[in-house]
Design an enzyme around this catalytic site. Structure first.
Site: not given
Ligand code: TPP
Ligand code: MG
Length: 374
Positions: A268, A272, A281
């Protein structure tokens, strides 16, 4: 191998390397041979699909940033997994998406404006799942794998499988979804009923901020063996391999040979959703390592090397993608706001006394503003 490494894993089915080198065929661990046999026109078509879906996705992200959509779940980086599998579907096959399958939706021939109504909050999506053989987007993680399995069991009972032109089902889900009970239950039902279904897991390495190592200690495709069906890992950034593996699994399902789990190993590249900040993160070097495996760059390199397409063609496709994006934007801005009372319309097919009561209550509430400054 960790997700940041550049090289392919040994068990990964790949037909097009990140440098655009084409492999004629590849044999999977179970002896299945994967190959594609496209005309030049078809190769160019795949490139066009990839570029257009990326551009439309970028436009949707921009629209959200400008306050025109409530939220957007970008497919950036996952174009090859989606276009490859989406184009592998035959017209009669039924697909069950998550909320990120804009590329598959495009391949099904659905107007890309449709999901934007959902993300703008003005309608429920709008396409007819039966007409396009593409179910509504599902936000509840993993739920659609059960819907898809039930559907697959149904078409098998209706005698729609067992021949070359039979029907097959594909269920899309993510790496995080594999930890859901629904997905594991779907695997069991599909397996024991030998259902005509392909479980297509886009392993994009994250479930929001949770990395893959929080979902599994083994490669995801190996989970299939424990449920009693075949699993295969494909390079999800390779549109040719994604097509070949999905086509083979769908054909096996339509012939009555039961389910397959495909793990499309991908990444990805964006957040998100637009509500997320991935820099909190994950580290930049990991994203860079995956940039080198970009699904579109390798197709472009291949087309150039094989002289299937030239600079003029690439410019034409860029123009087409831009035009489609502008058209999408114009239509989003034109979408009418729904009458607030219509929120009750499609809760039950035949209504209910409870909904009637809520409708009346809400109408009184809205009426209380009449004549006020707001
Ligand atoms: C049943 C359920 N639990 C939690 C959520 C919140 N949620 C939304 S997306 C997501 C992560 C899904 O990750 P993955 O399956 O890897 O799919 P991806 O978003 O990476 O495509 C979660 C936990 C939800 N929508 N549904
Ligand atoms: Mg994921």
């Amino acid at each position: 191998m960790t997700k940041g490494d550049a090289g392919p894993e040994p068990e990964l089915v790949q037909l097009l390397t990140p440098d655009g080198e084409r492999l004629d065929s590849v044999t999977g661990p179970d002896g299945t041979e994967y190959r594609v046999d496209f005309t030049d026109e078809e190769y160019r078509g795949l490139y066009r699909d990839l570029v257009v879906v990326r551009k439309l996705d970028a436009e949707a992200t921009a629209l959200q940033r400008q306050g025109e959509l409530g939220i957007w779940a970008s497919l950036l980086g996952q174009e090859a997994a989606q276009v490859g599998s989406g184009r592998a579907l035959r017209p009669q096959d039924m697909a069950f998406p998550t909320y990120r399958e804009h590329g598959v939706l495009y391949c099904r021939g659905i107007d890309p404006i449709m999901p934007l109504g959902l993300f703008r909050g003005v309608d429920q999506g709008g396409w007819d799942p039966n007409e396009f053989k593409f179910n509504m987007y599902t936000i509840v993680i993993g739920a659609q794998t059960l819907h898809a399995t039930g559907y697959a069991m149904g078409i098998a009972m209706d005698g729609k499988t067992g021949t070359d032109d039979g029907e097959a089902v594909i269920a899309y889900f993510g790496d995080g979804a594999t930890s859901q009970g629904d997905v594991n239950e779907a695997f069991i039902w599909a397996s024991v009923f030998n259902s005509p279904i392909v479980f297509f897991c886009q392993n994009n390495q994250y479930a929001i901020s949770e990395p893959l190592e929080r979902q599994t200690r083994i490669p995801l495709y190996q989970r299939a063996a424990g449920f009693g069906f075949h699993g295969v890992r494909v390079d999800g950034n390779d549109v040719l391999a994604s097509y070949a593996v999905t086509r083979a699994a769908l054909d096996s399902a339509r012939l009555g040979q039961g389910p397959t789990m495909i793990e499309a190993y991908t990444y990805r590249m964006g957040a998100h959703t637009t509500s997320d900040d991935p820099t909190r993160y994950r580290i930049a070097s990991e994203v860079e390592a995956w940039q080198a495996k970009d699904p579109i760059a390798r197709v472009k390199a291949f087309l150039e090397k094989q002289q299937i397409a030239d600079a003029g063609y690439f410019a034409e496709i860029d123009d087409q993608a831009k035009r489609e994006a502008v058209h999408l934007r114009e239509r989003v801005l034109d979408m009418p706001d729904p009458d607030p009372m219509t929120i009750f319309d499609n809760v039950f097919p035949n209504g209910s006394p409870e909904i009637d009561q809520q409708r009346e209550q809400y109408a009184r509430y809205l009426a209380s503003f009449e004549g006020s400054a707001h």
